[in-house]
Write an enzyme that holds these catalytic residues in place. Structure first.
Site, PDB file in Angstrom:
ATOM      1  N   LYS A 188       0.840  -1.196   0.000  1.00 15.60           N
ATOM      2  CA  LYS A 188       0.000   0.000   0.000  1.00 15.60           C
ATOM      3  C   LYS A 188       0.882   1.255   0.000  1.00 15.60           C
ATOM      4  O   LYS A 188       2.096   1.162   0.227  1.00 15.60           O
ATOM      5  CB  LYS A 188      -0.919  -0.040   1.216  1.00 15.60           C
TER       6      LYS A 188
ATOM      7  N   TYR B  75     -12.607  -2.641  -2.876  1.00 16.70           N
ATOM      8  CA  TYR B  75     -13.133  -2.584  -1.506  1.00 16.70           C
ATOM      9  C   TYR B  75     -14.665  -2.468  -1.471  1.00 16.70           C
ATOM     10  O   TYR B  75     -15.221  -1.941  -0.506  1.00 16.70           O
ATOM     11  CB  TYR B  75     -12.493  -1.406  -0.752  1.00 16.70           C
TER      12      TYR B  75
ATOM     13  N   PHE C 130     -14.899   3.788   7.904  1.00 20.90           N
ATOM     14  CA  PHE C 130     -13.543   4.159   7.486  1.00 20.90           C
ATOM     15  C   PHE C 130     -13.362   4.137   5.964  1.00 20.90           C
ATOM     16  O   PHE C 130     -12.268   4.393   5.472  1.00 20.90           O
ATOM     17  CB  PHE C 130     -12.522   3.230   8.152  1.00 20.90           C
TER      18      PHE C 130
ATOM     19  N   ARG D 285      -1.890 -14.773   4.040  1.00 22.90           N
ATOM     20  CA  ARG D 285      -2.639 -14.066   5.086  1.00 22.90           C
ATOM     21  C   ARG D 285      -1.918 -14.204   6.426  1.00 22.90           C
ATOM     22  O   ARG D 285      -1.839 -13.256   7.199  1.00 22.90           O
ATOM     23  CB  ARG D 285      -4.060 -14.647   5.218  1.00 22.90           C
TER      24      ARG D 285
ATOM     25  N   THR E   4      -5.409  -7.726  10.487  1.00 32.26           N
ATOM     26  CA  THR E   4      -5.710  -6.415   9.886  1.00 32.26           C
ATOM     27  C   THR E   4      -5.226  -5.281  10.799  1.00 32.26           C
ATOM     28  O   THR E   4      -4.616  -4.311  10.336  1.00 32.26           O
ATOM     29  CB  THR E   4      -7.239  -6.283   9.670  1.00 32.26           C
TER      30      THR E   4
ATOM     31  N   ARG F 199       2.700  -6.941   8.949  1.00 31.06           N
ATOM     32  CA  ARG F 199       2.047  -5.880   9.739  1.00 31.06           C
ATOM     33  C   ARG F 199       2.588  -5.826  11.162  1.00 31.06           C
ATOM     34  O   ARG F 199       2.734  -4.740  11.737  1.00 31.06           O
ATOM     35  CB  ARG F 199       0.527  -6.094   9.727  1.00 31.06           C
TER      36      ARG F 199
ATOM     37  N   ASN G 197      -1.615  -0.099   7.347  1.00 24.86           N
ATOM     38  CA  ASN G 197      -1.102  -1.442   7.661  1.00 24.86           C
ATOM     39  C   ASN G 197      -0.280  -2.074   6.529  1.00 24.86           C
ATOM     40  O   ASN G 197      -0.187  -3.295   6.409  1.00 24.86           O
ATOM     41  CB  ASN G 197      -2.231  -2.356   8.149  1.00 24.86           C
TER      42      ASN G 197
ATOM     43  N   HIS H 186      -1.681  -5.420   1.447  1.00 25.32           N
ATOM     44  CA  HIS H 186      -2.960  -6.099   1.228  1.00 25.32           C
ATOM     45  C   HIS H 186      -2.688  -7.531   0.820  1.00 25.32           C
ATOM     46  O   HIS H 186      -1.742  -7.804   0.073  1.00 25.32           O
ATOM     47  CB  HIS H 186      -3.752  -5.413   0.102  1.00 25.32           C
TER      48      HIS H 186
ATOM     49  N   GLU I 180      -9.775 -10.305  -7.498  1.00 29.43           N
ATOM     50  CA  GLU I 180      -8.837  -9.186  -7.353  1.00 29.43           C
ATOM     51  C   GLU I 180      -7.737  -9.215  -8.416  1.00 29.43           C
ATOM     52  O   GLU I 180      -7.345  -8.178  -8.938  1.00 29.43           O
ATOM     53  CB  GLU I 180      -8.229  -9.201  -5.945  1.00 29.43           C
TER      54      GLU I 180
HETATM   55  N1  UDP Z   1      -9.291  -0.650   7.645  1.00 32.64           N
HETATM   56  C1  UDP Z   1      -9.284   0.536   8.366  1.00 32.64           C
HETATM   57  N2  UDP Z   1      -9.940   0.571   9.571  1.00 32.64           N
HETATM   58  C2  UDP Z   1     -10.560  -0.507  10.073  1.00 32.64           C
HETATM   59  C3  UDP Z   1     -10.566  -1.700   9.351  1.00 32.64           C
HETATM   60  C4  UDP Z   1      -9.926  -1.730   8.136  1.00 32.64           C
HETATM   61  O1  UDP Z   1      -8.714   1.526   7.935  1.00 32.64           O
HETATM   62  O2  UDP Z   1     -11.137  -0.415  11.176  1.00 32.64           O
HETATM   63  C5  UDP Z   1      -8.575  -0.685   6.363  1.00 32.64           C
HETATM   64  C6  UDP Z   1      -7.225  -1.398   6.463  1.00 32.64           C
HETATM   65  O3  UDP Z   1      -6.320  -0.745   5.586  1.00 32.64           O
HETATM   66  C7  UDP Z   1      -7.556  -2.785   5.949  1.00 32.64           C
HETATM   67  C8  UDP Z   1      -8.544  -2.457   4.847  1.00 32.64           C
HETATM   68  O4  UDP Z   1      -9.329  -1.418   5.400  1.00 32.64           O
HETATM   69  O5  UDP Z   1      -6.393  -3.459   5.507  1.00 32.64           O
HETATM   70  C9  UDP Z   1      -9.415  -3.577   4.398  1.00 32.64           C
HETATM   71  O6  UDP Z   1     -10.065  -4.120   5.507  1.00 32.64           O
HETATM   72  P1  UDP Z   1     -10.256  -5.698   5.672  1.00 32.64           P
HETATM   73  O7  UDP Z   1     -11.228  -5.900   6.786  1.00 32.64           O
HETATM   74  O8  UDP Z   1     -10.565  -6.287   4.358  1.00 32.64           O
HETATM   75  O9  UDP Z   1      -8.820  -6.159   6.193  1.00 32.64           O
HETATM   76  P2  UDP Z   1      -7.638  -6.937   5.457  1.00 32.64           P
HETATM   77  O10 UDP Z   1      -8.257  -7.953   4.546  1.00 32.64           O
HETATM   78  O11 UDP Z   1      -6.831  -5.904   4.705  1.00 32.64           O
HETATM   79  O12 UDP Z   1      -6.832  -7.561   6.558  1.00 32.64           O
HETATM   80 MG    MG Z   2      -9.755  -7.783   3.112  1.00 34.93          MG
END
Ligand code: UDP
Ligand code: MG
Length: 193
Positions: free
Chosen positions: A52, A92, A100, A128, A134, A145, A155, A158, A169
């Protein structure tokens, strides 16, 4: 002696020499291509990994790539791009009603992203766990992370969360001709083929 006779004589001679030699019973070594295409199921699973904008700004691209290479995955797609709001809105889509969401789009368009496609056995699940939770506060040390970030809004990386999501994706971020199919010469030591 003509050319054909010479070839015939040589192969007869080689046949005689190899009689009694256990090596003779082994099938010829397949090419890497054959090894690869007849390998274990799931070897060609793919996932989308993206560094990112915060990760790119902090020069963490090399570190992320290193971890995936070191683990044994194969890079089949890679590009640096300034992501449009359109692609991110699709990427997204499921989060569009989250509080957010707008800030997420702002962050993800704030600078370039490095998008990658990695391939290998169980790559979606494994990546993952390599990326971590996350929320970096919950991400274990040793994960991307957990090693490089502190706040959920920044974070670093992705990773697709399922094989189906990965397929969606990858086709969103990469054209078909941007993915390179190639044979990795260490597959016979990485996998039981
Ligand atoms: N995100 C955020 N605040 C939150 C949760 C998620 O800014 O409370 C952002 C963060 O960058 C995250 C992305 O949204 O990586 C996508 O969220 P997801 O739940 O899909 O998490 P990921 O798959 O990236 O772990
Ligand atoms: Mg996700």
């Amino acid at each position: 002696m003509g050319f054909l006779q010479r070839c015939l004589a040589r192969s007869l001679l080689q046949g005689q020499r190899s009689l009694g030699n256990p090596e003779r019973l082994k099938p010829p070594l397949p090419t890497w291509g054959l090894l690869y295409s007849t390998g274990v199921p799931g070897l060609q699973e793919r996932t989308l990994i993206a560094v990112k904008p915060d990760g790119v700004q902090r020069r963490l691209v090399g570190d992320v790539i290193k971890r995936f290479e070191q683990r044994g995955f194969k890079l089949v797609g890679l590009k640096l791009l300034q992501a449009s709001e359109g692609i991110l809105a699709e990427h997204y889509h499921e989060l569009r009603r989250k509080p957010f969401y707008q800030e997420l789009l702002r962050y993800m368009t704030s600078g370039p992203v490095v998008a990658m496609v990695w391939e290998g056995y169980n790559v979606v699940k494994t990546s993952r766990s390599m990326v971590g939770e996350t929320n970096p506060a919950e991400a274990k040390p040793g994960t991307v992370r957990g090693d490089f970030s502190v706040h959920v809004s920044r974070n670093v990386v992705h990773a697709s969360d399922s094989v189906e999501t990965a397929q969606r994706e990858i086709s969103l971020w990469f054209r078909h001709d941007e993915i390179v199919d190639w044979d990795c010469c260490d597959h016979n030591v990485m996998y039981e083929l």
